[in-house]
Design a protein around this motif. Structure first.
Motif, PDB file in Angstrom:
ATOM      1  N   ASN A 156      -4.410   3.935   0.423  1.00 18.43           N
ATOM      2  CA  ASN A 156      -5.790   4.080   0.894  1.00 18.43           C
ATOM      3  C   ASN A 156      -6.364   5.476   0.650  1.00 18.43           C
ATOM      4  OD1 ASN A 156      -5.747   1.471   1.757  1.00 18.43           O
ATOM      5  ND2 ASN A 156      -5.738   1.929   3.950  1.00 18.43           N
ATOM      6  N   GLN A 157      -5.676   6.285  -0.171  1.00 19.11           N
ATOM      7  CA  GLN A 157      -6.192   7.624  -0.440  1.00 19.11           C
ATOM      8  C   GLN A 157      -7.261   7.548  -1.537  1.00 19.11           C
ATOM      9  OE1 GLN A 157      -4.945  10.138   1.617  1.00 19.11           O
ATOM     10  NE2 GLN A 157      -3.924   8.354   2.510  1.00 19.11           N
ATOM     11  N   PRO A 165      -8.407   2.785   6.297  1.00 23.94           N
ATOM     12  CA  PRO A 165      -8.133   4.154   6.745  1.00 23.94           C
ATOM     13  C   PRO A 165      -7.146   4.907   5.840  1.00 23.94           C
ATOM     14  CG  PRO A 165      -6.898   2.606   8.082  1.00 23.94           C
ATOM     15  CD  PRO A 165      -7.805   1.779   7.198  1.00 23.94           C
ATOM     16  N   GLU A 166      -7.446   6.167   5.594  1.00 19.81           N
ATOM     17  CA  GLU A 166      -6.524   7.005   4.815  1.00 19.81           C
ATOM     18  C   GLU A 166      -5.298   7.365   5.657  1.00 19.81           C
ATOM     19  OE1 GLU A 166      -8.377  10.360   2.978  1.00 19.81           O
ATOM     20  OE2 GLU A 166      -9.354   9.066   1.508  1.00 19.81           O
ATOM     21  N   ARG A 167      -5.487   7.367   6.992  1.00 19.76           N
ATOM     22  CA  ARG A 167      -4.433   7.771   7.901  1.00 19.76           C
ATOM     23  C   ARG A 167      -4.545   6.902   9.145  1.00 19.76           C
ATOM     24  NH1 ARG A 167      -1.158  12.186   8.206  1.00 19.76           N
ATOM     25  NH2 ARG A 167      -0.604  12.889  10.313  1.00 19.76           N
ATOM     26  N   SER A 168      -3.404   6.497   9.730  1.00 18.97           N
ATOM     27  CA  SER A 168      -3.411   5.748  10.974  1.00 18.97           C
ATOM     28  C   SER A 168      -2.376   6.371  11.888  1.00 18.97           C
ATOM     29  CB  SER A 168      -3.099   4.266  10.724  1.00 18.97           C
ATOM     30  OG  SER A 168      -3.099   3.571  11.961  1.00 18.97           O
ATOM     31  N   GLU A 169      -2.795   6.776  13.063  1.00 19.68           N
ATOM     32  CA  GLU A 169      -1.977   7.569  13.977  1.00 19.68           C
ATOM     33  C   GLU A 169      -1.356   8.708  13.171  1.00 19.68           C
ATOM     34  OE1 GLU A 169       1.044   5.476  16.174  1.00 19.68           O
ATOM     35  OE2 GLU A 169       1.116   6.959  17.772  1.00 19.68           O
ATOM     36  N   LEU A 213       0.836  -1.227   0.000  1.00 21.63           N
ATOM     37  CA  LEU A 213       0.000   0.000   0.000  1.00 21.63           C
ATOM     38  C   LEU A 213       0.861   1.264   0.000  1.00 21.63           C
ATOM     39  CD1 LEU A 213      -2.890  -0.829   2.561  1.00 21.63           C
ATOM     40  CD2 LEU A 213      -3.026  -0.845   0.064  1.00 21.63           C
ATOM     41  N   GLY A 214       2.084   1.140  -0.505  1.00 18.03           N
ATOM     42  CA  GLY A 214       2.956   2.306  -0.576  1.00 18.03           C
ATOM     43  C   GLY A 214       3.654   2.643   0.736  1.00 18.03           C
ATOM     44  N   LEU A 215       3.588   1.762   1.716  1.00 16.06           N
ATOM     45  CA  LEU A 215       4.208   2.009   3.022  1.00 16.06           C
ATOM     46  C   LEU A 215       5.665   1.573   3.031  1.00 16.06           C
ATOM     47  CD1 LEU A 215       1.249   0.597   5.129  1.00 16.06           C
ATOM     48  CD2 LEU A 215       1.902   3.017   4.929  1.00 16.06           C
ATOM     49  N   SER A 216       6.441   2.188   3.911  1.00 16.73           N
ATOM     50  CA  SER A 216       7.834   1.775   4.097  1.00 16.73           C
ATOM     51  C   SER A 216       7.877   0.459   4.872  1.00 16.73           C
ATOM     52  CB  SER A 216       8.586   2.843   4.887  1.00 16.73           C
ATOM     53  OG  SER A 216       8.135   2.843   6.242  1.00 16.73           O
ATOM     54  N   GLU A 217       9.051  -0.183   4.806  1.00 18.56           N
ATOM     55  CA  GLU A 217       9.224  -1.429   5.557  1.00 18.56           C
ATOM     56  C   GLU A 217       8.985  -1.182   7.048  1.00 18.56           C
ATOM     57  OE1 GLU A 217       9.469  -4.430   4.511  1.00 18.56           O
ATOM     58  OE2 GLU A 217       9.851  -5.338   6.483  1.00 18.56           O
TER      59      GLU A 217
END
Lengths: 244, 244
Positions: free
Chosen positions: B103-104, B92-96, B37-41
């Protein structure tokens, strides 16, 4: 999980309207291996086996509301889809004044067989139908359609149209305030306290969806159900718009 | 309904104990087509992607309680099984403090795809597991196992063990009265008001089943989870027997 024939049907699964219609007691069919449960032909035609007229009414309402309809295709006496599988009323030994021969002393294995074959697939299908609409951005409302007998244990019932709710009474009250020309009661001839709102409690309440259970006296549904649908559909439509 | 790979697993499906364990946030796997989902490791290892240690704890508890365990096998950031599919928190578009690139502005089509692939099969499987036990004469209790981060938005949390309930608080209170040696709070660090009891609300409350959501601070689960299970299992066992 074993494979089973699905003892339910969905009509108009892609219908666009906000209402999702359910008719749990649509059928007095006794498919194998439950052929008749030892009941007479007369008992199998009676209200103990199904809600006479409810499927016809549900179909006519679905058409007018542009709603999908899911309904059971086996008698409620084999398994009542509107009760949890551990309820004595799910596979009743007795209904009104009638013993149900095939339901005496049901084994755990047989309860499991009926639950696998009838309860689980129906509720999975309804749950999926609602989840997919929610995911797609719709906010469905759940409407279950039932009929009841005029004479119950020898007593005549005056009520013609019963509007029942589970925890959320918004839609029920929105219908109640509108005129249908019928003798109408809230939470009669049954109510959630009688355990009759299982479908609403399982599928609408946890999702925050408005819901209602409609009970029509079955003598008003004899023959054609289109007249009753013509009377109720505009009221439902307006009430649904009010709570949307 | 299209066919999908099931993004859940059941362990010990025939285990005889009264508890049914659920671990919705067990995995930080990102199966295709959602790779990362485009997140870093680092983000994919963090608590935003899963509940670290929860699966290990759930497995150790399941073994001690003789309970079946159902758990998710895809990251909660793809779809949070403990939220209804229309909740903004489900994808969620944002978490913490982290934006989730994949998720955008999710399309309705993509929401539907995730719901079909992940939400519907998991909840159908859990629902069937409970219905079959009910039909067979058991009265299962539902226990969901979660972990939470010690530092949230820069603030340290003192609570070590949170006991959360939905409408029925019997099992939560039966656990609360027992000593675990942990700093324990009822309905902290979250509660039903935060929408975190969806699994309990969907599967336990409508069936009249006792249920509870367990939240363990994840620094207490680093490394082995057997010690925490050894501490909690006798307390759970006794509490379950009390409400049975």
């Amino acid at each position: 999980m074993p494979e089973h024939a699905a003892h339910y049907a969905i009509e108009g699964g892609n219908a666009p309207g906000p209402a999702v219609l359910v008719c749990e007691h649509a059928s007095n069919d006794f498919p194998p291996p439950w052929d008749g449960l030892g009941l007479s032909e007369g008992q199998r035609q009676a209200h103990i086996a199904w809600d006479p007229g409810a499927l016809g009414l549900a179909r006519e309402l679905a058409r007018r509301l542009g709603a999908p309809l899911i309904h059971g295709t086996a008698s409620r006496l084999i398994l009542d889809l509107n009760r949890p599988p551990h309820s004595p009323a799910a596979m009743p030994e007795r209904s009104e004044a009638h013993d149900i021969p095939g339901n005496q002393d049901i084994s755990a294995e047989e309860r499991l067989r009926r639950t696998d074959a009838i309860y689980i697939p129906f509720h999975a299908a309804l749950s999926a139908l609602l989840a997919r609409r929610l995911a797609a951005g719709q906010r469905p409302v759940l409407v279950t359609v039932h009929s009841f007998t005029r004479i119950y244990f020898g007593q005549a019932r005056e009520v013609e149209f019963g509007i029942l709710h589970d925890a959320d009474d918004r839609l029920a009250r929105a219908i109640l305030t509108r005129d249908t020309g019928l003798t109408t009661r809230l939470n009669e001839p049954y109510s959630a306290a009688d355990g009759v709102t299982h479908t609403l409690a399982r599928h609408a309440t946890p999702m925050g969806l408005a819901s209602v259970m409609l009970e029509i006296r079955n003598d008003l549904l004899a023959g054609s159900q289109a007249g009753m649908a013509e009377r109720l559909a505009p009221v439902l439509q307006a009430a649904i718009e009010e709570v949307a």
